[in-house]
Design an enzyme around this catalytic site. Structure first.
Site, PDB file in Angstrom:
ATOM      1  N   THR D  93       0.852  -1.182   0.000  1.00  7.06           N
ATOM      2  CA  THR D  93       0.000   0.000   0.000  1.00  7.06           C
ATOM      3  C   THR D  93       0.883   1.226   0.000  1.00  7.06           C
ATOM      4  O   THR D  93       1.594   1.481   0.970  1.00  7.06           O
ATOM      5  CB  THR D  93      -0.897   0.014   1.250  1.00  7.06           C
ATOM      6  OG1 THR D  93      -1.671  -1.190   1.259  1.00  7.06           O
ATOM      7  CG2 THR D  93      -1.840   1.200   1.220  1.00  7.06           C
ATOM      8  N   LYS D 169      -7.487   0.717  -2.445  1.00  5.79           N
ATOM      9  CA  LYS D 169      -6.979   0.155  -1.197  1.00  5.79           C
ATOM     10  C   LYS D 169      -7.060   1.167  -0.062  1.00  5.79           C
ATOM     11  O   LYS D 169      -7.493   0.832   1.054  1.00  5.79           O
ATOM     12  CB  LYS D 169      -5.523  -0.298  -1.386  1.00  5.79           C
ATOM     13  CG  LYS D 169      -4.819  -0.737  -0.116  1.00  5.79           C
ATOM     14  CD  LYS D 169      -5.483  -1.971   0.512  1.00  5.79           C
ATOM     15  CE  LYS D 169      -4.936  -2.222   1.916  1.00  5.79           C
ATOM     16  NZ  LYS D 169      -3.592  -2.760   1.938  1.00  5.79           N
ATOM     17  N   LYS D 238      -1.075   5.348   9.106  1.00  4.68           N
ATOM     18  CA  LYS D 238      -0.358   5.595   7.843  1.00  4.68           C
ATOM     19  C   LYS D 238      -1.337   5.586   6.663  1.00  4.68           C
ATOM     20  O   LYS D 238      -1.340   6.474   5.809  1.00  4.68           O
ATOM     21  CB  LYS D 238       0.726   4.525   7.644  1.00  4.68           C
ATOM     22  CG  LYS D 238       1.643   4.765   6.455  1.00  4.68           C
ATOM     23  CD  LYS D 238       2.404   3.502   6.039  1.00  4.68           C
ATOM     24  CE  LYS D 238       1.506   2.567   5.229  1.00  4.68           C
ATOM     25  NZ  LYS D 238       2.207   1.507   4.497  1.00  4.68           N
TER      26      LYS D 238
END
Lengths: 292, 292, 292, 292
Positions: D93, D169, D238
């Site tokens: 990611t 995502k 994050k």
């Protein structure tokens, strides 16, 4: 003038005292009678029922909240019994909806209603330096102006609809609480970077943000001292809730207000509701991992 | 003094001009050279490269953002070629992280680095009335103080770590944007209740919130006029983002800042990014169903 | 069983009909009598006053909100006149505070009170597939279980304090509205990147988020079609407000709830209150600068 | 197939192992070589440099973040040296902006770039049941489909622009974190009313919100147990940051995302960054005054 005064908390007592000192006749009533004693020493006539206060030229009320005023004024039938032509000046901060309801009921019962919430804390009230935000019929306000002149430094006339004064007051306190929250966040940012928040406050209050709000509440935040409380967090939350409700009623959101409300609920959950409103600084510090 | 000046936008040009007027020698450079012409008429020496500005007693920079400064100073190798002992004063608002990086790089290359962001818009800069927030080695600041004295009304010394000046500036602009957002919400509440926001602003700026911020931005909101822009919304968003990043780096959230950021993204999405930061008032009004 | 049924909106009528179809005797009452006619055709006995519905084995109510129930049940004196030993099952979503008040009043008047709000929209009610969240005295619930069995697919017993059922229901609708808001934001992110939100929903509802909520409301958002409304935004806002109040009463903030509330106020301000709750998607899209 | 695999953390190692078990040739590389040993026992060829992994039919990477991938792939010059026609599948990611940058750089250097982030935690990866969200040139995806088939249960093709897979995502993880936050707030409301949150979760996950997210994270919240971490809060933050940045880049705010980000910063400030993302429940509980 010959006036009644109902509700002798810190604020009410200070205002009644200034009216007395200026030579007015003041009949005072308070639910717990002890609060009336110091005023009696200054010449107030202590009366045994709110009905006796609702007489003379005008009656002023400064009760804690909507429920207290509803209980004394409406549930008891007092308003229905009040002399026609009396002026009732409500100086407490109440909800916009209740203010509007009261305006209608007073009109029906032939009593003039003036909403006159004040800006300023007890020390300012004691000094007779309040800012009074007054709304109601012009002639009614004119009749009580002599009293306003001794309890406030200035009367802001904001129209004839009493509820508008309520909107002003609630918006002012919403802005106050929001300014404190913002200061709290900025102070927390300073601490996070190893900077003394006092230094930051010194710059900010001498440049962008002069005036007593950022200085006074900012110092409490920088000192991380929230007692004694000049404006209790619990009461600040009450006003923010009322501001949100005033917005909701006309489809206006106050997103910063929602955020401040949530942080003040946090304050109450920690048991800090009776600390000063500046205790929002403790929430910010704790959430940033500081021991407070 | 003999100084260089890099970056001649509205702010930079005004500062350079005040230095010239005070009798200092000023070598100026700007990426697009047209901006230098008006200064040449006042005696500035226009140089062809930033290297020529990095000479003399000190060099001042006022570039748009981190990227612009990185490009001119680092990517080009300029800092490595700079004379040892030179003082570089960066007056632009940059990120705390980049400021810290710059402090380290300057030290390595023997150049003194002073971070000196300013509070005030172009009109204030033109009047030489800026508030300068300066951090860096004491002797370096002392050497450039004569220039500070002609471009600002006051220099606030906030320590020796340059990045602390950046934290101050970003926190100040975060508070500024938050105050505007809060004012916008309050004004929207007034409109929702059929009250002229000017009347509310009149009360608030003469009581709780004196000073230029609530007055100036408040009037734009009440007037619903956001042009000409004195502080563009796009730049305000940039600074709020940097304040959030400065918090994030030390685990400090700024919830009001997050909310303001989201509303400023809305501003940009509506194509209003070049309007004044007060355009937050338009977001609040539109969300309350008002035609704006 | 012999039951009364008060409040024949979409939900109430569907539930009463299922009771009738299962062979129960149902006396129905509605403020505007037209709503009772279709049920009469299925054998319901239409009664002229709520008192006649408050008889037999049990009475079910499904009125619009706190005010409607207070008016019919309390202001009219109905509860005081109700037969001792009757079971009153309230299936509407009401505030936690009012639910608690009702529990006390019923106890005082010798009427069993069961709070039984339901999860499911009118189509689910029509199919007899509601999920019933029931709280109250065990024997009272046991007595009305035969009715629950024909109007719902499952009864969730959540304790003996009626207000707990209210907390469950409000929390569920808070989570529902929050899931819709989150989906709206994600869909807006897709559109901003030139991606069809349907494609994203296809992935998400087949992986992390199965079930009808993300699928059903998600499709309305992706289609940007918010009519016909299955769950009106105005009613969703009502429930979110009640959830926030339920939290406030015990010093629990629901920050996502505050945010959703503010966005639903925006919905109402745009005149979209009678569109489906999924119209939060329109707020997100509009704030991202999309023409909607 | 003959593939390389770079980055052997929990997720990467599980995927590489499944490829090995399916009979593919796998050259593996990891910065700290110990992680490669268990794979060597299953037949992996451990190589000494990432260059040796960038060979054969395709290379898969699963590095920690943008910085790690930039270091290994770009700063080292690896991409420039990579064989033309190779397919590089990045399963990590990363930010949308970096994904777009990588797509351009790969095209310039004649390497096919497939972005294929996955939905699922390490246990799901070990079971070969990941959901793979893939974007890139159709023929490139087709070439690596045999590997996708052994590491995932399904490949979701979401177009030819690699960055779109990144948007998917990040939006999915934004929705995940938001669902957890909402569940945390609802659980806190239950506790505040003296209700066991497990009972509420039982209802909600069997009605409105089936599926593993609300069940799994909900149980951790109800249990008030956040270890062992299946998805660390630090990593969740994050991803939320990257989702916000992806929105910011196209003028789309994610207000719930901002709120979740601020609560996750609180998590890190309390030293809980390595606990499971469900630890948002601890923030909600603590803010509601519960000892946690």
């Amino acid at each position: 003038m010959d006036i009644g005064f109902i509700g002798l908390g810190n604020m009410g007592a200070a205002m009644a005292l200034n009216a007395l000192k200026a030579g007015h006749t003041v009949r005072v009533w308070n639910r717990s009678p002890d609060a009336a004693k110091p005023l009696a020493e200054h010449g107030a006539r202590v009366v045994a029922s709110p009905d006796e206060a609702f007489a003379g030229d005008a009656v002023f009320s400064m009760l804690a909240d909507d429920a207290a005023l509803r209980s004394v004024l409406l549930d008891s039938g007092l308003l229905e019994r009040a002399p026609k032509g009396l002026v009732h000046v409500n100086m407490a901060t109440i909800s916009v909806a209740f203010c509007e309801e009261l305006a209608g009921l007073h009109e029906r019962h032939g009593v003039a209603y003036v909403a006159a919430p004040v800006l300023g804390r007890p020390d300012v009230a004691a000094a007779g330096k309040l800012n009074i935000v007054a709304a109601g019929a012009d002639d009614a306000i004119a009749r009580v102006q002599p009293i306003f002149d001794v309890i406030g430094q200035k009367t802001w006339r904001v129209g004839t609809a009493p509820q508008h004064a309520s909107v002003f007051k609630l918006a002012a306190n919403f802005m106050l609480a929001s300014a404190i929250e913002t200061t709290a966040e900025a102070a927390s940012l300073m601490t996070g970077h190893g900077i003394d928040p006092h230094a930051f406050l010194d710059v900010i209050t001498n440049t962008l943000f002069p005036g007593p709000v950022y200085q006074g509440y900012g110092r409490m935040i920088a000192d991380n001292r929230y007692e004694p409380a000049l404006f209790r967090a619990r009461l600040g939350l009450k006003d923010v809730r009322l501001a949100l409700a005033a917005g909701d009623a006309v489809n206006v959101a106050l997103p910063v207000g929602s955020l401040v409300r949530d942080n003040l609920i946090d304050v109450l959950a920690q048991g800090d509701g009776d600390k000063d409103l500046a205790v929002l600084g403790k929430v910010a510090a704790r959430r940033a991992g500081k021991k407070v």
